[in-house]
Design a protein around this motif. Structure first.
Motif, short mmCIF file in Angstrom:
data_model
loop_
_atom_site.label_atom_id
_atom_site.label_comp_id
_atom_site.label_asym_id
_atom_site.label_seq_id
_atom_site.Cartn_x
_atom_site.Cartn_y
_atom_site.Cartn_z
N PRO A 56 38.65 -14.47 49.07
CA PRO A 56 39.62 -13.94 48.11
C PRO A 56 39.17 -14.29 46.69
CG PRO A 56 40.69 -15.37 49.75
CD PRO A 56 39.22 -15.47 49.97
N PRO A 57 39.35 -13.37 45.73
CA PRO A 57 38.90 -13.64 44.35
C PRO A 57 39.46 -14.96 43.79
CG PRO A 57 39.57 -11.34 44.59
CD PRO A 57 39.88 -12.01 45.88
N VAL A 58 40.66 -15.35 44.19
CA VAL A 58 41.21 -16.62 43.65
C VAL A 58 40.39 -17.83 44.10
CG1 VAL A 58 43.62 -16.05 43.17
CG2 VAL A 58 42.98 -16.66 45.48
N TYR A 59 39.75 -17.71 45.27
CA TYR A 59 38.88 -18.81 45.72
C TYR A 59 37.67 -18.92 44.80
CZ TYR A 59 40.95 -19.41 50.42
OH TYR A 59 41.76 -19.67 51.49
N THR A 60 37.05 -17.78 44.54
CA THR A 60 35.84 -17.76 43.70
C THR A 60 36.16 -18.27 42.30
OG1 THR A 60 35.16 -15.84 44.98
CG2 THR A 60 33.91 -16.30 42.98
N GLU A 61 37.28 -17.81 41.79
CA GLU A 61 37.72 -18.24 40.45
C GLU A 61 37.93 -19.77 40.42
OE1 GLU A 61 41.80 -17.31 38.35
OE2 GLU A 61 40.87 -15.48 39.14
N PHE A 62 38.59 -20.29 41.45
CA PHE A 62 38.86 -21.73 41.52
C PHE A 62 37.56 -22.51 41.63
CE2 PHE A 62 39.85 -25.55 44.12
CZ PHE A 62 40.76 -26.16 43.27
N ARG A 63 36.66 -22.07 42.52
CA ARG A 63 35.39 -22.78 42.72
C ARG A 63 34.58 -22.79 41.42
NH1 ARG A 63 34.77 -19.47 48.35
NH2 ARG A 63 35.71 -21.04 49.72
N ASP A 92 39.65 -28.26 50.47
CA ASP A 92 38.87 -27.50 51.45
C ASP A 92 38.29 -26.22 50.80
OD1 ASP A 92 39.51 -29.42 53.32
OD2 ASP A 92 41.10 -28.24 54.27
N VAL A 93 39.11 -25.52 50.04
CA VAL A 93 38.64 -24.29 49.37
C VAL A 93 37.45 -24.61 48.47
CG1 VAL A 93 39.24 -22.54 47.64
CG2 VAL A 93 40.86 -23.08 49.49
N GLY A 94 37.59 -25.68 47.67
CA GLY A 94 36.52 -26.02 46.73
C GLY A 94 35.25 -26.51 47.40
N SER A 95 35.37 -26.95 48.64
CA SER A 95 34.22 -27.54 49.33
C SER A 95 33.31 -26.53 49.98
CB SER A 95 34.71 -28.53 50.40
OG SER A 95 35.28 -27.83 51.50
N ARG A 96 33.71 -25.26 49.99
CA ARG A 96 32.95 -24.22 50.69
C ARG A 96 32.50 -23.12 49.72
NH1 ARG A 96 31.77 -25.17 56.35
NH2 ARG A 96 32.32 -27.36 56.32
N PRO A 97 31.50 -22.29 50.01
CA PRO A 97 30.75 -22.25 51.25
C PRO A 97 29.87 -23.49 51.45
CG PRO A 97 29.87 -20.64 49.70
CD PRO A 97 31.08 -21.24 49.07
N TYR A 98 29.54 -23.75 52.69
CA TYR A 98 28.78 -24.93 53.06
C TYR A 98 27.52 -25.06 52.21
CZ TYR A 98 26.33 -28.38 55.83
OH TYR A 98 25.67 -29.51 56.22
N GLY A 99 27.35 -26.25 51.65
CA GLY A 99 26.15 -26.49 50.82
C GLY A 99 26.36 -26.13 49.36
N HIS A 100 27.51 -25.55 49.03
CA HIS A 100 27.77 -25.15 47.64
C HIS A 100 29.11 -25.70 47.15
CE1 HIS A 100 24.32 -22.42 47.59
NE2 HIS A 100 24.64 -22.17 48.84
N SER A 101 29.45 -26.90 47.57
CA SER A 101 30.73 -27.48 47.19
C SER A 101 30.85 -27.59 45.68
CB SER A 101 30.86 -28.88 47.81
OG SER A 101 31.97 -29.55 47.26
N ALA A 102 32.02 -27.22 45.18
CA ALA A 102 32.27 -27.31 43.73
C ALA A 102 32.50 -28.76 43.31
CB ALA A 102 33.49 -26.47 43.38
N TRP A 103 32.80 -29.63 44.26
CA TRP A 103 33.19 -31.00 43.92
C TRP A 103 32.01 -31.96 43.76
CZ3 TRP A 103 38.13 -30.48 42.93
CH2 TRP A 103 38.94 -29.66 43.72
N SER A 104 30.90 -31.62 44.38
CA SER A 104 29.82 -32.61 44.55
C SER A 104 29.35 -33.23 43.24
CB SER A 104 28.63 -31.95 45.27
OG SER A 104 27.69 -32.94 45.60
N GLY A 105 29.31 -34.55 43.23
CA GLY A 105 28.76 -35.30 42.10
C GLY A 105 29.75 -35.57 40.98
N LYS A 106 30.92 -34.96 41.05
CA LYS A 106 31.85 -35.13 39.91
C LYS A 106 32.62 -36.45 40.04
CE LYS A 106 32.24 -30.20 39.24
NZ LYS A 106 31.11 -30.15 38.30
N PRO A 107 32.58 -37.27 38.99
CA PRO A 107 33.30 -38.54 39.05
C PRO A 107 34.81 -38.33 39.13
CG PRO A 107 32.31 -38.19 36.87
CD PRO A 107 31.82 -37.09 37.75
N ALA A 108 35.43 -39.03 40.10
CA ALA A 108 36.84 -38.81 40.39
C ALA A 108 37.69 -40.02 40.02
CB ALA A 108 37.01 -38.50 41.88
N GLY A 109 38.94 -39.71 39.69
CA GLY A 109 39.95 -40.74 39.55
C GLY A 109 41.08 -40.40 40.51
N VAL A 110 41.74 -41.42 41.04
CA VAL A 110 42.82 -41.21 42.01
C VAL A 110 44.06 -41.97 41.55
CG1 VAL A 110 43.59 -41.51 44.40
CG2 VAL A 110 41.18 -40.96 43.92
N VAL A 111 45.15 -41.22 41.40
CA VAL A 111 46.45 -41.82 41.07
C VAL A 111 47.45 -41.31 42.09
CG1 VAL A 111 48.27 -42.02 39.32
CG2 VAL A 111 45.88 -41.80 38.59
#
Ligand code: FNR
Length: 183
Positions: A56-63, A92-111
């Motif tokens: 869905p286009p919203v997935y691509t936009e989000f990633r 989960d949406v941001g983590s796919r497609p496999y091998g192309h995760s949007a999240w990888s390497g980004k420093p995270a904070g958790v609250v």
């Protein structure tokens, strides 16, 4: 120091969400070294692997949007001792497609934020478990379990001085964490 772009992901879709209020307070407390914006997750349809070939286009936009940030700050409630489904879905949406995760390497904070006394400890650590797999270096200290939030706000304004001081310490530490992990 360059200003780092930070995606703020709030794990509640509720209009009067305490988590959203805490997220906005953190954005106000942040220094100019962080350029923070909330990225909405409520319109993402439930992830279905069948859609990978034709997402869905919203997935691509989000990633694509997530890929443009230097770091990600998660501010979330705890649902049934874990993260709410909307947050898991966005991850989960941001983590796919496999091998192309949007999240990888980004420093995270958790609250985590809750009216309860435990401050969302279970959700905080379930999320941290995901961040290990997603290859997101998550700031360890200070940990942020904001309990008893039901009495901390006067409208949208945080009226608890001790919590404001803690959130200031947290966001300053997160800025340093992002800088340390910057490209
Ligand atoms: C909750 N809540 C909750 N609180 C908590 O500390 N631990 C928990 O396990 C749960 N479980 C839970 C499940 C479900 C389905 C709901 C709807 C709520 C209470 C929750 O912390 C409270 O509703 C918060 O106000 C939610 O955060 P927002 O929406 O105010 O940001």
């Amino acid at each position: 120091m360059a200003s780092r772009k930070i995606a703020v992901i709030v794990g509640s879709l509720r209009k009067e969400s305490f988590n959203c209020k805490v997220a906005r307070t953190l954005m106000l407390l942040a220094g100019p070294e962080l350029d923070m914006e909330i990225v909405e997750i409520g319109k993402l349809p439930l992830y279905n692997e069948d859609d990978d070939a034709n997402p869905p286009p919203v997935y691509t936009e989000f990633r694509d949007r997530i890929k443009g940030y230097d770091g990600v700050l998660f501010v979330t409630p705890e649902y049934n001792r874990s993260v709410p489904g909307c947050l898991k879905n966005a991850i989960d949406v941001g983590s796919r497609p496999y091998g192309h995760s949007a999240w990888s390497g980004k420093p995270a904070g958790v609250v985590t934020v809750s009216p309860g006394a435990v401050g969302g400890f279970g959700a905080n650590h379930h999320l941290r478990q995901m961040l290990v797999f997603l290859n997101m270096p998550a700031m360890a200290q200070p940990e942020a379990y904001i309990g008893g939030v039901g009495k901390m706000f006067d409208g949208d304004t945080l009226s608890n001085d001790a919590t404001r001081a803690f959130l200031q310490t947290f966001i300053d530490a997160y800025a340093a964490w992002v800088e340390r992990h910057a490209d």
